[in-house]
Write a protein that holds these residues in place. Structure first.
Motif: not given
Lengths: 163, 203
Positions: B122-136
């Motif tokens: 579950k964590q990977i599902q929301w964490n991965k895109p969010l991290y990618f979005f804010f970092l970029n």
């Protein structure tokens, strides 16, 4: 008693039994030694968690059982058929017995994973109550299982003997 | 058929390899189980991210790099906050792994692995895109000042290299790492489910 001293005393007392348990589970002396080592690493790390709710033996055997079970992912089904090198070093009169023991390990390793653990605890003469506590199975359920496993093991052993 | 008691006698008379004396130092050094590997990996990841935050903060505010635009400062704060939160989340995940208790009865021990697997999925599902979005988002805003007034060729090269790396990291490298982790956890789960069934089976 210091933790080191207590650990050494526990190791000396329980390592032989745990080694046999691991050997019964894997049927492979090298692998059993690794699992024994891994089990005692966990015992060492978790010693502060032991609160005396169960006996030391129950607690240590439970850790070893978990270690053997989680080891499944990297299991190697290949049984080292009666380690020739080791047998060669055994005097003739003891060789037959040693071969029988190796055959017994081999037969145990043919059982289902949890059955291997249960039967090695039975062979070690652990009381049913303690086996139930180690494996987390109710005593009634355990009795049924043990009866079945005993029968199954005897059959497997006999079938190998006939070969 | 060989009597079970005869097998028991045989077992009890057997002498498996000689008892080695315990090497306490080796015991404390050695740790090769999956839980420890996962824990170390996550702990290392969390600490690395934390040092990344420290490094960015030092570079921007304590080195010779001078940023004048407000938007750049906002960008740096977005990056720092994102990486810091990711560091905390990674350390929290490491903590979850450390909670797996080897001393519980097998069925409960196995259940803990299953719980961890579900949590991680579950964590990977929301964490991965969010991290990618804010970092970029942060990096995009940061580049506005960096590329300001530079030749167009330089800007295009920077965009191509950066986007190329990010796409590679997200779609290939990241997926590969997560797939490896999932494969390992899934492998454990499948085996553990089998064991659980065996533990439950009365007959």
């Amino acid at each position: 008693m210091k933790q080191e001293e207590q650990f050494t005393a526990l190791y000396n007392q329980y390592a032989p039994g745990i080694r046999k348990l691991c050997l019964g589970y894997t049927g492979d002396a090298m692998l059993a030694e690794d699992l024994l080592q891994e089990s005692f690493v966990k015992v060492w790390k978790n010693m502060d968690k032991f609160r005396g709710d169960a006996a030391w033996s129950t607690w240590i055997y439970r850790i070893a059982a978990n270690t053997c079970l989680t080891h499944l992912r990297k299991k190697n089904e290949q049984f080292v058929d009666a380690d020739e090198e080791r047998l060669a070093m055994v005097p003739d009169d003891e060789r037959n017995k040693e071969q029988e023991v190796q055959l017994l390990y081999k037969c145990i390793s043919k059982l289902a994973e949890t059955d291997r653990l249960i039967i090695t605890l039975v062979l070690e003469d652990k009381p049913y109550e303690e086996i139930a506590e180690i494996t987390g199975i109710t005593e009634n359920n355990l009795r049924v299982k043990i009866h079945r496993i005993k029968k199954q093991l005897s059959e497997i052993y006999s079938s190998y003997e006939r070969l | 058929m060989k009597d079970f008691d005869a097998l028991k006698d045989l077992w009890q008379q057997s002498k498996p390899a000689e008892q080695k004396t315990v090497d306490l130092q080796a015991i404390t050094r050695q740790s090769k189980d999956t839980r420890t590997k996962l824990f170390r990996q996550l702990l290392f990841g969390g600490i690395t991210l934390f040092f990344t935050v420290a490094f960015i903060t030092w570079t921007i505010y304590f080195s010779n790099v001078k940023l004048t635009w407000v938007v750049t400062h906002i960008a740096v704060w977005i990056i720092v906050t994102t990486v810091l939160l990711q560091s905390i989340l990674t350390l929290f995940t490491a903590y979850k792994v450390s909670l797996i208790d080897d001393t519980l009865p097998p069925a409960q021990h196995l259940q803990q692995w299953e719980d961890y697997y579900n949590f991680r999925k579950k964590q990977i599902q929301w964490n991965k895109p969010l991290y990618f979005f804010f970092l970029n988002l942060g990096m995009g805003l940061y580049f506005l000042e960096v590329v300001h007034g530079r030749p167009i060729g330089y800007i295009i090269l920077l965009i191509v290299v950066y986007c190329g790396w990010m796409l590679y990291a997200y779609f290939i490298l990241g997926k590969r790492i997560l797939a490896k982790e999932e494969k390992r956890l899934k492998g454990i789960m499948d085996e553990l489910k089998l064991i659980e069934e065996q533990l439950k089976a009365a007959e």
